[in-house]
Enzyme design. Structure first.
Site: not given
Ligand code: AP5
Ligand code: ZN
Length: 214
Positions: A13, A88, A127, A160, A171
């Site tokens: 994402k 979410r 990452r 992170r 997660r």
């Molecule tokens: P990347 O694109 O960074 O992955 P992502 O989908 O953004 O995953 P996240 O880990 O950021 O999602 P998340 O939902 O767990 O975290 P968030 O910050 O939202 O890609 C990952 C890696 O793979 C990178 O190194 C990239 O280079 C590589 N990659 C990407 N695409 C690739 C491909 N096609 N092929 C190969 N490699 C690839 O949330 C964090 C925390 O915040 C949550 O756990 C929760 O506690 C809180 N939180 C956030 N939003 C909410 C909400 N709405 N409600 C409640 N709590 C929330």
């Molecule tokens: Zn992300």
């Protein structure tokens, strides 16, 4: 366009968001990035969210709905936005619909980053991010020019705190239990497009472009 990006941790994402954002001039609202900034700045909100995030659990609906409500008031978000990591839970989705309903708008598309859980540990543990810009790298799949250093600013990259194999398990559990129902919620409104998120970043980008131009 008003878009939602939904998918498990590591599904891509945050990697695809900047590309979509630039092509369609949308604002990018990532609740995870906003929460991490609040944690780093030790704001009251950040202090509340820190422990929950480090455990890999979801912070409260009220807290994130408040953040999004505030962020969507920015003039740059009036024409369109990408929501990355929000909603979410079904409760968050209902609140979002209320907010948009009041403005007479609605969500155009939900991009579902579908991928098998087994691929995600390698993506998450490799990452590295540049915290101030949100730029994302991967030691194997998207390495920076110099190890540990941001290509654009030369500033250091960090990992992170929740990017460990153990926290990834919680997660993923939160994703399957609390976020998958959000996909069903929007499927009933016929706005979901499924992407094969295990493809290469370039191929995923071209699939996104196909969906958004159709
Ligand atoms: P990347 O694109 O960074 O992955 P992502 O989908 O953004 O995953 P996240 O880990 O950021 O999602 P998340 O939902 O767990 O975290 P968030 O910050 O939202 O890609 C990952 C890696 O793979 C990178 O190194 C990239 O280079 C590589 N990659 C990407 N695409 C690739 C491909 N096609 N092929 C190969 N490699 C690839 O949330 C964090 C925390 O915040 C949550 O756990 C929760 O506690 C809180 N939180 C956030 N939003 C909410 C909400 N709405 N409600 C409640 N709590 C929330
Ligand atoms: Zn992300």
């Amino acid at each position: 366009k008003r878009l939602i990006l939904v998918g498990p941790p590591g599904s891509g994402k945050g990697t695809q968001s900047p590309l979509i954002k630039d092509e369609y001039c949308l604002c990018h609202l990532a609740t995870g990035d906003m929460l991490r900034a609040a944690v780093a700045a030790k704001t009251p909100l950040g202090i509340k969210a820190k422990e929950t995030m480090e455990k890999g659990e979801l912070v409260s609906d009220d807290l994130v709905v408040g953040i999004i409500d505030e962020a969507m008031k920015k003039p740059s978000c009036h024409k369109g936005f990408i929501l990355d990591g929000f909603p979410r839970t079904v409760a968050q989705a209902e609140k979002l619909d209320d907010m948009l309903g009041k403005q007479g708008t609605k969500i155009d598309k939900v991009l579902n980053f579908a991928i098998d859980d087994s691929i995600l540990e390698e993506r998450i543990t490799g990452r590295w991010i540049h915290p101030s810009s949100g730029r994302t790298y991967h030691t194997k799949f998207a390495p920076p020019k110099v190890l540990g250093v941001d290509d654009v600013t030369g500033e250091p990259l960090i990992q992170r705190k929740d990017d460990t194999a153990a926290v990834l398990k919680s997660r993923l559990e939160a994703f399957h239990k609390q976020t998958e129902p959000v996909i069903d919620y929007y499927a009933k409104k016929n706005v979901v497009a499924e992407l094969k998120a295990e493809k290469s970043p370039k191929d995923v980008t071209s699939d996104v472009q196909k969906v958004l131009s159709s």
